[in-house]
Design a protein around this motif. Structure first.
Motif, PDB file in Angstrom:
ATOM      1  N   LYS A 198       0.836  -1.208   0.000  1.00  0.00           N
ATOM      2  CA  LYS A 198       0.000   0.000   0.000  1.00  0.00           C
ATOM      3  C   LYS A 198       0.874   1.265   0.000  1.00  0.00           C
ATOM      4  O   LYS A 198       0.650   2.201  -0.776  1.00  0.00           O
ATOM      5  CB  LYS A 198      -0.886  -0.053   1.253  1.00  0.00           C
ATOM      6  N   ASP A 199       1.868   1.290   0.879  1.00  0.00           N
ATOM      7  CA  ASP A 199       2.758   2.457   0.965  1.00  0.00           C
ATOM      8  C   ASP A 199       3.601   2.610  -0.310  1.00  0.00           C
ATOM      9  O   ASP A 199       3.799   3.725  -0.807  1.00  0.00           O
ATOM     10  CB  ASP A 199       3.673   2.361   2.186  1.00  0.00           C
ATOM     11  N   LEU A 200       4.096   1.500  -0.824  1.00  0.00           N
ATOM     12  CA  LEU A 200       4.892   1.545  -2.057  1.00  0.00           C
ATOM     13  C   LEU A 200       4.078   2.164  -3.200  1.00  0.00           C
ATOM     14  O   LEU A 200       4.565   3.050  -3.913  1.00  0.00           O
ATOM     15  CB  LEU A 200       5.347   0.130  -2.446  1.00  0.00           C
ATOM     16  N   HIS A 201       2.825   1.717  -3.372  1.00  0.00           N
ATOM     17  CA  HIS A 201       1.975   2.257  -4.443  1.00  0.00           C
ATOM     18  C   HIS A 201       1.718   3.748  -4.253  1.00  0.00           C
ATOM     19  O   HIS A 201       1.751   4.512  -5.220  1.00  0.00           O
ATOM     20  CB  HIS A 201       0.662   1.478  -4.536  1.00  0.00           C
ATOM     21  N   ALA A 202       1.473   4.148  -3.009  1.00  0.00           N
ATOM     22  CA  ALA A 202       1.223   5.571  -2.736  1.00  0.00           C
ATOM     23  C   ALA A 202       2.449   6.417  -3.093  1.00  0.00           C
ATOM     24  O   ALA A 202       2.327   7.503  -3.677  1.00  0.00           O
ATOM     25  CB  ALA A 202       0.849   5.768  -1.270  1.00  0.00           C
ATOM     26  N   LEU A 203       3.637   5.917  -2.768  1.00  0.00           N
ATOM     27  CA  LEU A 203       4.876   6.651  -3.070  1.00  0.00           C
ATOM     28  C   LEU A 203       5.106   6.726  -4.577  1.00  0.00           C
ATOM     29  O   LEU A 203       5.439   7.786  -5.122  1.00  0.00           O
ATOM     30  CB  LEU A 203       6.072   5.985  -2.380  1.00  0.00           C
ATOM     31  N   GLN A 204       4.927   5.594  -5.257  1.00  0.00           N
ATOM     32  CA  GLN A 204       5.137   5.571  -6.716  1.00  0.00           C
ATOM     33  C   GLN A 204       4.100   6.417  -7.434  1.00  0.00           C
ATOM     34  O   GLN A 204       4.441   7.195  -8.330  1.00  0.00           O
ATOM     35  CB  GLN A 204       5.103   4.129  -7.237  1.00  0.00           C
ATOM     36  N   ASP A 205       2.837   6.285  -7.038  1.00  0.00           N
ATOM     37  CA  ASP A 205       1.763   7.079  -7.678  1.00  0.00           C
ATOM     38  C   ASP A 205       1.973   8.567  -7.435  1.00  0.00           C
ATOM     39  O   ASP A 205       1.586   9.402  -8.248  1.00  0.00           O
ATOM     40  CB  ASP A 205       0.385   6.649  -7.158  1.00  0.00           C
ATOM     41  N   GLY A 206       2.592   8.895  -6.309  1.00  0.00           N
ATOM     42  CA  GLY A 206       2.872  10.298  -5.981  1.00  0.00           C
ATOM     43  C   GLY A 206       4.054  10.868  -6.745  1.00  0.00           C
ATOM     44  O   GLY A 206       4.274  12.070  -6.745  1.00  0.00           O
ATOM     45  N   GLY A 207       4.855  10.000  -7.380  1.00  0.00           N
ATOM     46  CA  GLY A 207       5.905  10.472  -8.275  1.00  0.00           C
ATOM     47  C   GLY A 207       7.308  10.562  -7.716  1.00  0.00           C
ATOM     48  O   GLY A 207       8.158  11.276  -8.273  1.00  0.00           O
ATOM     49  N   VAL A 208       7.603   9.831  -6.636  1.00  0.00           N
ATOM     50  CA  VAL A 208       8.978   9.896  -6.103  1.00  0.00           C
ATOM     51  C   VAL A 208       9.964   9.267  -7.089  1.00  0.00           C
ATOM     52  O   VAL A 208       9.579   8.500  -7.962  1.00  0.00           O
ATOM     53  CB  VAL A 208       9.082   9.212  -4.714  1.00  0.00           C
ATOM     54  N   ASP A 209      11.251   9.600  -6.933  1.00  0.00           N
ATOM     55  CA  ASP A 209      12.277   9.144  -7.885  1.00  0.00           C
ATOM     56  C   ASP A 209      12.799   7.747  -7.582  1.00  0.00           C
ATOM     57  O   ASP A 209      13.203   7.011  -8.479  1.00  0.00           O
ATOM     58  CB  ASP A 209      13.452  10.130  -7.882  1.00  0.00           C
TER      59      ASP A 209
END
Length: 268
Positions: free
Chosen positions: A44-55
């Motif tokens: 869940k956290d991984l998807h939120a970070l990736q969807d948010g656009g982190v590098d």
């Protein structure tokens, strides 16, 4: 051009923390919910970070409190399982951090194919976890023995909750760390996760080692990211991405997007 462009895809990179819940063997591990729950929350956290656009993302056993400096096998095994299960979900470069054990971090990187590791590789400290000693020569030899020589090493030179035992200023620590160890990056931190890194400290470090990547390691948030990124070459960010900006919460994709929009604006 630094290695960050090559490995992460951009300069002034934002490496987001994916904090894993307590694991088997940790005091606060939830035995009833078990490992499946830990994996799902990490997803869940991984998807939120990736969807948010982190590098990039870095997996750490952040909730294995209180931390060990000689980590048990069960922790590394649990982290390897989590990352293995998430492998098909990971779309950006990733790193690992087994708190606070440099060799175990490298073992996990070798097993999972992580691009970078952040740890305390050098120095002797008086800390909340007792006297904290390191053996960088042995750690680097271990890195080569296990075939992890391409893993980038992010040296945390201001460990959270710890103080260098010798009375040395940050400039001499940065200079000698770079001369003796050739780190891929130096990480400069505040007192705890989420505590702002002192901009003056960052500046001092960057000035004495201009050719080494220097990262703001804690406390970069919307209100200070321009100041911090104008000095540092990038940031490691965790707490600010969570609901209400609280360490113990899960990642809020809205906060991530807002932060990354400002970073992209700053970079352009």
């Amino acid at each position: 051009m630094t290695w960050m462009k090559e490995v992460i895809g951009t300069e002034k990179a934002i490496i987001a923390m994916c904090h894993l819940l307590p694991l088997p063997g940790d005091p606060y591990f939830d035995k009833e919910k078990g490992m499946d729950y830990v994996v799902e929350m990490a997803r869940k956290d991984l998807h939120a970070l990736q969807d948010g656009g982190v590098d990039a993302v870095m997996f750490s056993n952040e909730f294995s409190l209180p931390y060990l400096t000689d980590v048990k096998t069960e922790t590394v095994a649990a982290m390897a399982r989590i990352i293995g299960e998430l492998m098909s979900d990971i779309k950006i470069p990733f790193g690992v951090n087994v708190l606070w054990d440099a060799k175990k971090s490298l073992d996990l990187a070798a097993a999972t194919g992580a691009s970078f590791v952040r740890e305390i590789f050098t120095g002797v400290y008086a800390s909340d976890f007792g006297t904290w000693d390191t053996n960088v020569g042995e750690t680097i030899r271990h890195q080569y023995r296990i075939g992890a020589e391409n893993v980038k090493l992010l040296f945390n030179i201001v460990p959270e909750a710890a103080k260098y035992l010798a009375d040395r200023d940050i400039e001499s620590i940065a200079k000698s760390t770079v001369f003796n160890n050739r780190p891929d990056a130096l990480c400069v931190s505040g007192l705890t996760a989420g505590a702002q890194t002192d901009a003056q400290l960052l500046k001092k470090v960057k000035e004495v080692v201009p050719d080494t990547v220097v990262l703001a390691n804690t406390g970069v948030r919307l209100s200070n990211l321009e100041e911090q990124l104008s000095i540092a070459d990038g940031a490691v960010t965790g707490t600010t991405f969570k609901y209400d900006g609280k360490f113990e919460n899960h990642v809020d994709v809205k906060r991530v997007k807002e932060f990354m929009d400002k970073v992209k604006q700053f970079r352009s």
